[in-house]
Design a protein around this motif. Structure first.
Motif, PDB file in Angstrom:
ATOM      1  N   SER A 134       0.837  -1.197   0.000  1.00  5.59           N
ATOM      2  CA  SER A 134       0.000   0.000   0.000  1.00  5.59           C
ATOM      3  C   SER A 134       0.873   1.248   0.000  1.00  5.59           C
ATOM      4  O   SER A 134       2.046   1.205   0.363  1.00  5.59           O
ATOM      5  N   LYS A 176       0.930   5.550   0.837  1.00  6.23           N
ATOM      6  CA  LYS A 176       0.266   6.716   1.424  1.00  6.23           C
ATOM      7  C   LYS A 176       1.026   7.962   1.012  1.00  6.23           C
ATOM      8  O   LYS A 176       2.262   7.936   0.895  1.00  6.23           O
ATOM      9  N   PRO A 201      -4.219   7.406   1.994  1.00  5.24           N
ATOM     10  CA  PRO A 201      -3.962   6.267   1.119  1.00  5.24           C
ATOM     11  C   PRO A 201      -4.075   6.636  -0.367  1.00  5.24           C
ATOM     12  O   PRO A 201      -4.935   7.421  -0.754  1.00  5.24           O
ATOM     13  N   HIS A 253      -4.513   4.787  -4.048  1.00  3.03           N
ATOM     14  CA  HIS A 253      -4.873   3.479  -4.593  1.00  3.03           C
ATOM     15  C   HIS A 253      -4.213   3.250  -5.937  1.00  3.03           C
ATOM     16  O   HIS A 253      -4.520   3.920  -6.917  1.00  3.03           O
TER      17      HIS A 253
END
Ligand code: CA
Length: 230
Positions: free
Chosen positions: A145, A147, A152, A154
């Motif tokens: 993931s 950030k 966050p 995507h």
């Protein structure tokens, strides 16, 4: 279950290896000399190569050298099959980049367990930082993931891979071809332009101003670089 290429001129040995590894569920291809083996490696795209050193024509070590010099083939791990007589070759082989060796004569069981071990090692994530941070950008390799300033972002799997790859080598410029072979690995259908498309989308997501990128910069006429030090 992996694609395994066996390069071995002795047909009873290659037959035995094929029979036993297919029984374990692997997908096998067999070549009986080095030239054929290299050509087959380019089309078959093996995830593992079992390479005999004593081959007619091109020797096993030369096959290995050429594989390791070829961007499309160098990622495939190689297990060397070596007769006792060629001890020095075995050592040279490991230096050139073979992953393991099995001494002839060998038991099929032993080869199968080496195959399993090498495939497991190849599948393990590369050792390195699990989290990369740079000026508000956090790339977490464990949770896959990203950030940006705490929020966050995507990304598609390939966007993540390309960002992760560049971020792991800050300050190093990569050509489109190098990015293709490192990020897309054995997908033969992608074009260098695909890299540009992904970078453009990536920039739209992480850069404040996609026209003046801060993280992923263009190296004109060459490729891309993660331009900031972490
Ligand atoms: Ca041989």
């Amino acid at each position: 279950m992996a694609r395994i290429l066996v390069i071995e001129d002795e047909q009873d040995i290659s037959g035995l290896i094929r029979y036993n590894l297919e029984k374990e569920g692997h997908h096998l291809a067999v070549s009986h000399n080095g030239e054929e083996g290299l050509a087959q490696a380019r089309t078959f795209k093996p995830e593992l190569v079992v390479l005999d050193l004593m081959l007619p024509g091109m020797q096993g070590l030369d096959v290995l050298r050429r594989m390791k010099a070829d961007d499309r083939l160098k990622h495939a791990p190689v297990i060397i099959l070596s007769a006792k007589a060629s001890e020095t070759d075995r050592i040279i082989g490991l230096e050139i980049g073979a992953d393991d060796y099995v001494m002839k004569p060998f038991s099929v069981k032993e080869l199968a367990s080496r195959v399993k071990a090498v495939l497991r090692r190849a599948a393990a994530p590369e050792t390195g930082p699990k989290i990369f941070t740079c000026k508000g950008l956090v790339v977490d390799f464990d949770s896959v993931s990203v950030k940006l300033n705490g929020k966050p972002v995507h990304l598609s799997p390939y966007e993540f891979k390309i960002l992760g790859f560049l971020a792991l080598h800050p300050g190093r410029a990569w050509s489109r071809e190098e990015l293709l072979s490192n990020v897309w690995k054995d997908d033969a259908f992608v074009q260098p332009r695909t890299v540009d498309v992904h970078i453009r989308r990536l920039r739209a997501l992480i850069e404040k101003d996609a026209k003046k990128p801060f993280y992923i910069q263009t190296v004109r006429g060459f490729g891309y670089i993660f331009g900031v030090e972490p």
